[in-house]
Design an enzyme around this catalytic site. Sequence first.
Site, PDB file in Angstrom:
ATOM      1  N   HIS A 153       3.475   6.933   5.581  1.00  0.00           N
ATOM      2  CA  HIS A 153       2.244   7.607   6.001  1.00  0.00           C
ATOM      3  C   HIS A 153       1.383   6.828   6.985  1.00  0.00           C
ATOM      4  O   HIS A 153       0.600   7.421   7.719  1.00  0.00           O
ATOM      5  CB  HIS A 153       1.423   8.072   4.788  1.00  0.00           C
ATOM      6  CG  HIS A 153       0.563   7.012   4.184  1.00  0.00           C
ATOM      7  ND1 HIS A 153       1.002   6.175   3.194  1.00  0.00           N
ATOM      8  CD2 HIS A 153      -0.715   6.635   4.438  1.00  0.00           C
ATOM      9  CE1 HIS A 153       0.031   5.341   2.857  1.00  0.00           C
ATOM     10  NE2 HIS A 153      -1.017   5.595   3.605  1.00  0.00           N
ATOM     11  N   ASP A 206      -3.275   8.424  -1.163  1.00  0.00           N
ATOM     12  CA  ASP A 206      -3.670   7.344  -0.256  1.00  0.00           C
ATOM     13  C   ASP A 206      -5.106   6.932  -0.558  1.00  0.00           C
ATOM     14  O   ASP A 206      -5.438   5.762  -0.711  1.00  0.00           O
ATOM     15  CB  ASP A 206      -3.526   7.863   1.185  1.00  0.00           C
ATOM     16  CG  ASP A 206      -3.987   6.853   2.223  1.00  0.00           C
ATOM     17  OD1 ASP A 206      -3.665   5.662   2.082  1.00  0.00           O
ATOM     18  OD2 ASP A 206      -4.651   7.283   3.192  1.00  0.00           O
ATOM     19  N   HIS A 260       0.812  -1.225   0.000  1.00  0.00           N
ATOM     20  CA  HIS A 260       0.000   0.000   0.000  1.00  0.00           C
ATOM     21  C   HIS A 260       0.843   1.273   0.000  1.00  0.00           C
ATOM     22  O   HIS A 260       0.728   2.094  -0.912  1.00  0.00           O
ATOM     23  CB  HIS A 260      -0.998  -0.052   1.155  1.00  0.00           C
ATOM     24  CG  HIS A 260      -1.704   1.239   1.415  1.00  0.00           C
ATOM     25  ND1 HIS A 260      -2.548   1.821   0.495  1.00  0.00           N
ATOM     26  CD2 HIS A 260      -1.663   2.088   2.475  1.00  0.00           C
ATOM     27  CE1 HIS A 260      -3.013   2.962   0.989  1.00  0.00           C
ATOM     28  NE2 HIS A 260      -2.488   3.155   2.183  1.00  0.00           N
ATOM     29  N   GLU A 311       0.028   5.773  12.565  1.00  0.00           N
ATOM     30  CA  GLU A 311      -1.320   5.273  12.818  1.00  0.00           C
ATOM     31  C   GLU A 311      -1.315   3.785  13.191  1.00  0.00           C
ATOM     32  O   GLU A 311      -1.954   3.378  14.144  1.00  0.00           O
ATOM     33  CB  GLU A 311      -2.175   5.519  11.569  1.00  0.00           C
ATOM     34  CG  GLU A 311      -3.586   4.988  11.629  1.00  0.00           C
ATOM     35  CD  GLU A 311      -4.460   5.789  12.587  1.00  0.00           C
ATOM     36  OE1 GLU A 311      -3.979   6.831  13.064  1.00  0.00           O
ATOM     37  OE2 GLU A 311      -5.590   5.363  12.858  1.00  0.00           O
ATOM     38  N   ASP A 312      -0.586   2.977  12.430  1.00  0.00           N
ATOM     39  CA  ASP A 312      -0.712   1.527  12.558  1.00  0.00           C
ATOM     40  C   ASP A 312       0.359   0.874  13.430  1.00  0.00           C
ATOM     41  O   ASP A 312       0.235  -0.261  13.833  1.00  0.00           O
ATOM     42  CB  ASP A 312      -0.650   0.860  11.175  1.00  0.00           C
ATOM     43  CG  ASP A 312      -1.825   1.279  10.311  1.00  0.00           C
ATOM     44  OD1 ASP A 312      -2.757   1.893  10.864  1.00  0.00           O
ATOM     45  OD2 ASP A 312      -1.809   0.997   9.112  1.00  0.00           O
ATOM     46  N   ASP A 348     -23.694  13.203 -27.112  1.00  0.00           N
ATOM     47  CA  ASP A 348     -22.285  13.566 -27.236  1.00  0.00           C
ATOM     48  C   ASP A 348     -21.439  12.899 -26.152  1.00  0.00           C
ATOM     49  O   ASP A 348     -21.012  13.536 -25.216  1.00  0.00           O
ATOM     50  CB  ASP A 348     -22.084  15.088 -27.214  1.00  0.00           C
ATOM     51  CG  ASP A 348     -22.893  15.728 -26.109  1.00  0.00           C
ATOM     52  OD1 ASP A 348     -23.793  15.062 -25.563  1.00  0.00           O
ATOM     53  OD2 ASP A 348     -22.626  16.889 -25.778  1.00  0.00           O
TER      54      ASP A 348
HETATM   55 MN    MN Z   1      -2.915   4.537   3.900  1.00  0.00          MN
END
Ligand code: MN
Length: 715
Positions: free
Chosen positions: A71, A138, A47, A75-76, A258
Amino acid sequence: MQLQEILDRVSTYAPDADLDVIMRAYLFSAKAHAGQFRRSGEPYLTHPLAVAGILTDMSMDVDTIATALLHDTIEDTLVSQETLAEIFSPEIGELVDGVTKIGKLQFRSKQEAQAENFRKMLLAISRDIRVILVKLADRLHNMRTLESMRADKQARIARETLDIFVPIANRLGLGGLKTELQDLCFRYLHPDLYKELARAVADGAPERDAYIDRNCEFLLKHLSDCGIECEVSGRAKTLWSIHCKMVEQNLEFEQVHDILAFRVLVDDIGECYAVLGQAHALFSPIPDRIKDYIAIPKANGYRSIHTTVIGPEGRRIEIQIRTHEQHRIAEDGISAHWRYKEGHLALDQEEIQRIVRLRELIDAAKEVEDSDEFLQTVKIELFTQEVYVFTPAGDVKVFPVGATSLDFAYAVHTEVGNTCVGAKVDGRMVPLKYELRNGDTLEILTSPHQKPSRDWLQIAQTGRALSKIRRCLREEERERGKELGREMLENELKKHGVALAKTIRSGLAKRAARDLGLRTVEQLFLAVATGNTGLMVAVRALAPDINFEKSEEDETPLQAFMNRFRRRSTSPVLVGGEQDVLVGYARCCNPLPGEPVAGFITRGRGITIHLATCPQLLASDLERKIAVEWDSNVVARHHGELRVVCADRPGLLANISKIIESAGINISRIEAHNIGDEKSTIHLEVAVTDISELHTLIRGLERIRGVISADRVRG
Ligand code: MN
């Protein structure tokens, strides 16, 4: 996407970049995410690598690429911003932290929280635009891999992407990213419609491709015969844009004509117009479908000429004409403006101007304290269509559709806005509320005696103008408050033979203000006027020697008479030119000052004031009718009742009472009833001075999101 590919790409567009940072970020991220997997079963590291890859498409600098790789580490995993700052650089630490913070925001539509989150998001943009670019990349990768998510989650993420991220991508001019996001959102929000339309478009594809090939060749040959070097390509429009057209014009797929667009890329702007001329010589153009975004670019920097024509074989086609450079900007937006200087990212002048504009907008909106109001303010600017108008000097200014000459005045200068009395459009006088039209040339007329009033809030449409007007009104209110407080104190002190001016000169007033916890005498005036400090409390502080019991009795016969007279003369109605008459207001029609009225002579209860057109009055004894009129010298509060129908939305009642309070109107009763169908009625009783105040209030209420109708109730 592999690390090597990322490194190769970066070194093509930034030959002297420090690739070491990227490699270290990769290793760090690989270690941090070791053992983690995505829902699809792939190793998690795929990712951040994919996100970094998307950002290399935008030619981003090494810090941004490193941020993309890192990034999700805060967070993780257990990594902190400080650690990243130490290992990499404070800048990268801050960028990753910025992306993490945006990621934590929940953009659930139709909820109060959305406004506040959106606000934070925009503030993040204004700090460092790279944060939002990483976030967009992201989101793009997450949307590309949304397949493996649960259906309800797919729909929620797609909704949020369409509501929040697509408009931002558009605003930043990231055309390619925006288009891809839109189609992905469509796919997950309306899976059935999407499949159906995709099939229909695919069915016609072989025939359409042949048509495109045939005519690209034809156009290319014709244009080169005319001596124009160019590149011609053709494609079907995106599924999302076809879907929007079907919805907007209520068409079936077969009725959308169109869906084909040809694009001609040339070297310079002169050739763009030459191509336009040739296109119109070959095919008949459809009136009103020529858009020249080269002469007047869109606010996001988009430049191109669009024309719709009856093309070869009688088929409607759109032709877009632009230069190679303009094309690059249309696709890559802001990132097309990156320039590398000694390995660092720099923006060209034009782009800096555009970011300055975005910042100005956000700064103006920052003054708005209420986040709901903030969202309204910013939404207006970010999401709506634009009109282009000119200053007398020929400069182009861009406004949202619906903006007025008052907005234009504020765009020129705050002072011009504050003193604006009207404008001249192409030499013709127009009022403040004149709605701007494409191509207008405006000259603003000002007067030193002019100043903003409350109804300007209904006229102005742009965030900038609204926040300037509000600020000016607030200041004026404060000034008025100070004057009023001063007068109240002066009058009260005078009764006891004390001159306010003297207490100010002697410094006593200043001490008294301090004793009451206020910084200045002016603040004391304001506090008295607003009731924050009681009048008598202030009087005692200013004149501690007065004996109140005694002076009350000492009212001279003349003062007593005057006071009684004053008390009586507050009737807001003149009966036959006389003021001193006992009046009451009819409950059946409950008239307000400003409305035509008539009196009815009752037995023993004085005169009842009815609306001149009140059925009950018209039905009664004509002999007992009497002419009355409102006394414009007397300002009093009158009872008014309103019924507001609105959607059941949290916080709506609070918004309603806030609007009423900010208009300086007192609420005597507020009562909400659920009437089913997710709707409520709110019954309001307010004290207003006249009919126009009530009407202004109704207009204000109708502007609140979620309010369906606001009406006056009589009797
Ligand atoms: Mn991410």
